[in-house]
Design a protein around this motif. Structure first.
Motif, PDB file in Angstrom:
ATOM      1  N   HIS A  12       0.806  -1.228   0.000  1.00 27.82           N
ATOM      2  CA  HIS A  12       0.000   0.000   0.000  1.00 27.82           C
ATOM      3  C   HIS A  12       0.830   1.263   0.000  1.00 27.82           C
ATOM      4  N   ASP A  15      -0.581   4.722  -0.709  1.00 28.37           N
ATOM      5  CA  ASP A  15      -1.634   5.312   0.119  1.00 28.37           C
ATOM      6  C   ASP A  15      -1.080   6.303   1.143  1.00 28.37           C
ATOM      7  N   ASP A 126      -1.758  -3.420   6.475  1.00 27.59           N
ATOM      8  CA  ASP A 126      -2.600  -2.224   6.537  1.00 27.59           C
ATOM      9  C   ASP A 126      -3.750  -2.362   7.520  1.00 27.59           C
ATOM     10  N   ASN A 160     -13.785   6.429  -0.547  1.00 25.64           N
ATOM     11  CA  ASN A 160     -12.892   5.359  -0.092  1.00 25.64           C
ATOM     12  C   ASN A 160     -12.937   4.134  -0.997  1.00 25.64           C
ATOM     13  N   ARG A 163     -10.191   2.263  -3.028  1.00 21.62           N
ATOM     14  CA  ARG A 163      -9.090   1.619  -2.316  1.00 21.62           C
ATOM     15  C   ARG A 163      -9.528   0.282  -1.714  1.00 21.62           C
ATOM     16  N   ASN A 244      -5.481   3.387   5.024  1.00 17.97           N
ATOM     17  CA  ASN A 244      -5.352   3.445   3.568  1.00 17.97           C
ATOM     18  C   ASN A 244      -5.234   4.870   3.029  1.00 17.97           C
ATOM     19  N   SER A 245      -4.987   5.814   3.924  1.00 18.39           N
ATOM     20  CA  SER A 245      -4.737   7.191   3.489  1.00 18.39           C
ATOM     21  C   SER A 245      -4.096   7.925   4.657  1.00 18.39           C
TER      22      SER A 245
END
Lengths: 372, 399
Positions: A12, A15, A126, A160, A163, A244-245
């Motif tokens: 990831h 991200d 993640d 979202n 992702r 994820n961000s």
């Protein structure tokens, strides 16, 4: 337990761009003293998995440094233990470094073949949770599944959705279809990117994928072939945090300020282990106005800290005010500086009187070693 | 076959510490927790590893389980070595005989075969119950430069306290002319720190001689050192400057803990070049709640603080509930201070629970001189809600 684990450390990276410039996703610091990989790695160890391979792709120096020989996770074993796999550089310039899980697995096929365990768990780093993989294996056996995928039913916002991967199950929890990075949200069975199967089957899948030049496990294998195999979904119902961000990373850290979250994450099925740094306990010289914050060893707090997470060895100078911020290892906040909604990477220095302000959904990120 | 070592250390860790009462009921003195995340023996073990001494025999006898489990393979101190490393040496049976360690010298005497296998030139003899940071390699250099048979580390103590220590009378060239254990009228203020370096062949001879004596306490300070002086061996003092504390009493432990909070004291733990290592569980960072108030304190990982802390040292996994106040106290790991309880001038041992509204210890009376009276609540003890424990008293069972 007759199971091995494989963790993908770079999946990831995109991200968390600012935080993964100099490191893998797996080695992004989290929760005051941990790295993201500590959670999945400790969960595996606490579930009796003692043969764990970690697939690295790029910028893996910090990951190697963090994991060492795996002693802190009790993985410095004579038999099995921890294996770290940097990318295998092929002679053929057209191929280069792997893309996707299937190619990565093809690179470590010998390791998979030579291991002796019956099952294999594939995971990324993640998802932050305290999961017992024994329960998943038991479910896998009860269902007589060939492949078990772990998921959570939740509501996904449209922003979202790109992702996420969604699963569709028939009433018996058998996978009937899936959507990879779809453009729509709503109530969905969201994939944890954690998969359990027999080791022999994984070997077979990886070999077959090489023949067709397949790269992505989700798109090229699971989505196309889900009806050919008995694939079942295991719903994970306990607490989890997903990164994820940058905003998600910020929120997940803030969630750690909740005592119930910490109890569940750190003490429910077993401890979360991490590298030991032998710092001294945190010091509060003079009167400190620190509230609702996590403060790691080695910190010296002279100013005001509120709703924040401070990693090891942070120094907050006199009169400084830190609010809603994440200060990583060895950052130094000068006197009377003022920080709100910020993420400071390791070794950042904030000079006296500086003022930095971000926003909840868009925290300011200062990259490693910067001087403001 | 072990490889030859220039100098190995023998660490005396069998002390019962009877003046520490309930604190040492289930563990030896060197295993007592200190400074939030350490145990007292961490200082000596870390000094060894930081001084380049990689072979350490730890002589245990009294309540060794806690200490054995704590030291383990020696990894936290980097003492898990291929050649040497840390070894726990309890007394054992030889043939049909065998005996407890009769004294400090006898403990080393019984382990002559252990020492001999490293063929060392010098042996460093240490106590596991002192808090200090010292570079033994500099002492070893001085020992070799003087071609000494024995070098004793000394520290200046106030003259009024000198009669508590072994006091050395020293020639201007640093050689020792006289040594008196706990003298009534001390001739100098140079106190022995219980840190000795001996030439091994010389020490071995004196240990064997001492063993043949009928009236001997088998003690380094009382027997071996006086015998060596009488035997005209080359004995030198090595002056140490810096923080050194013997923790023989509850007050000593409390004082040393408070010293950690004093910016003017010289015991600085944060020096990254001379780190004190310890073996402790991984805990999340500590959490300060919305109404927590912390002032002049030291906090280890895994604590949750919702009340008020002032001038205190808090070990890992301690819970201080809201409305509780901890002042000038030492709280050891796993202890819980329930809501509205008040703890002042006290040591609360591991896993003790102080019930709601209980009052432990108190401020020293105004105008009273000398040391504040320190209360002690023993490990795992439950103090019921609303109980009162007066200053200076010791709680050994649930109340």
């Amino acid at each position: 337990m007759d199971t091995m684990g494989i963790i993908f450390s770079n999946v990831h990276d995109g991200d968390l761009k600012e935080l993964t410039e100099m490191r893998t996703f797996a080695s992004v610091p989290f929760g005051g003293r941990y790295r993201l990989i500590d959670f999945v790695l400790s969960n595996m160890v606490n579930s009796g998995i003692h043969n764990i391979g970690i697939v690295a792709k790029a910028n893996y120096m910090s990951l190697m440094d963090h994991l060492g020989n795996g002693r802190e996770w009790d993985l410095d074993r004579k038999r099995d233990g921890l294996f770290i796999f940097p990318p295998f550089a092929r002679q053929d310039p057209d191929i280069g470094v792997y893309k996707g899980r299937l190619e990565a697995l093809a690179g470590i096929l010998t390791y998979i073949r030579r291991s002796a365990e019956k099952y294999v768990v594939l995971a990324n780093s993640d998802i932050i949770c305290n999961m017992n993989y024994r329960d998943v294996i038991r479910y896998h056996e009860e269902k007589e599944a060939e492949i078990t995928v772990i998921y959570r039913k939740m509501t996904v916002s449209e922003s979202n959705a790109p992702r996420c991967t969604y699963f569709y199950f028939d009433p018996d929890q058998r996978l009937s279809g899936m959507a990879v990075r779809p453009p729509y949200g709503g109530e969905q069975n969201v994939s944890f990117n954690m998969v359990v199967m027999e080791r022999g089957l994984l070997e077979h899948i990886v070999k077959e994928a090489s023949a067709y030049h397949y790269q992505s496990f989700d798109r090229d294998f699971l989505q196309r072939r889900c009806r050919d195999f008995k694939v079942y979904g295991y719903p994970f119902e306990e607490l989890y945090l997903r990164i994820n961000s940058i905003a998600g990373y910020f929120d997940a850290n803030m969630r750690m300020l909740d005592p119930a979250t910490r109890n569940e994450l750190f003490y429910s099925h077993g401890s979360i282990y991490t590298k030991v740094r032998d710092e001294i306990p945190a010091r509060y010289p003079g009167e400190s106005m620190t509230r609702n914050s996590l403060i790691a060893d080695g910190c010296v707090i002279e100013g005001e800290v509120e709703d924040s997470v401070l990693f090891r060895g942070v120094h907050v100078g006199k009169g400084a005010r830190v609010k809603k911020s994440i200060l990583m290892q060895d950052t130094r906040i000068g006197e009377n500086a003022c920080l709100t909604y910020t993420i400071l990477d390791k070794d950042v220095v904030i000079l006296p009187e500086r003022i930095l302000t971000g926003y909840g959904s868009y925290p300011v990120v200062i990259s490693k070693g910067s001087i403001v | 076959m072990p490889v030859k070592k220039e100098c190995i250390a023998m660490l005396l860790a069998g002390g019962q510490g009877s003046r520490l009462g309930v604190l040492t009921k289930s563990m030896a003195k060197p295993a007592i927790p200190f400074g939030g995340k350490y145990r007292i023996i961490d200082f000596t073990l870390s000094n060894c590893t930081n001084s380049g001494i990689d072979t350490v025999g730890v002589l245990t006898q009294y309540q060794p389980h806690e200490l054995n489990a704590y030291i383990g393979s020696g990894k936290p101190w980097d003492l898990d070595r291929m050649n040497g490393g840390v070894r726990i040496l309890p007394p054992y049976i030889r043939g049909k005989t065998g005996q407890w360690y009769k004294g400090t010298a006898n403990a080393v005497y019984q382990n002559i075969p252990f020492i001999d296998q490293y063929i060392p030139d010098h042996v460093l003899v240490l106590s596991g119950d002192h808090i200090y940071k010292m570079d033994y390699s500099r002492m070893l250099e001085a020992h070799k430069d003087n071609d000494a048979d024995c070098t004793i580390a000394v520290i200046d103590v106030p003259i009024k306290e000198a009669s508590r220590f072994g006091i050395m009378d020293i020639h201007p060239d640093g050689s020792i002319c006289d040594f008196e254990e706990k003298p009534k009228n001390p001739k100098s203020t140079k106190a022995s720190m219980g840190v000795y370096i001996f030439k091994w062949p010389v020490l071995k001879t004196y240990l064997e001689l001492d063993e043949q004596q009928e009236h001997t306490a088998n003690d380094f300070g009382k027997n071996i050192i006086p015998a060596m002086l009488a035997g005209k061996q080359r004995m030198f003092a090595f002056s140490f400057q810096g923080y050194w504390k013997d923790v023989g009493t509850i007050e000593n432990i409390w004082d040393a803990s408070m010293d950690l909070l004093d910016p003017l004291e010289s015991l600085i733990l944060s020096d990254s070049k001379w780190r004190i290592y310890s073996n402790h569980p991984t805990d999340p960072p500590h959490y300060l709640g919305k109404d927590a108030r912390v002032r002049d304190s030291l906090l280890a990982g895994g604590c949750s603080i919702f009340g008020r802390l002032e001038n205190s040292v808090i070990s890992h996994r301690v819970l201080v509930e809201s409305g509780a106040a901890v002042v000038s106290s030492v709280i050891m790991s796993g202890a819980r201070i329930c809501a509205k309880a008040s703890v002042s001038y006290a040591i609360i041992a591991e896993d003790a629970v102080i019930g709601e509204g209980a009052v432990i210890g108190g401020l020293p009376l105004s105008g009273c001189s000398g040391h504040p009276k320190i209360s002690l609540v023993g490990g795992g003890i439950f103090v019921r809600s609303g109980s009162q424990v007066s200053p200076g008293s010791i709680v050994e069972q649930d109340i």
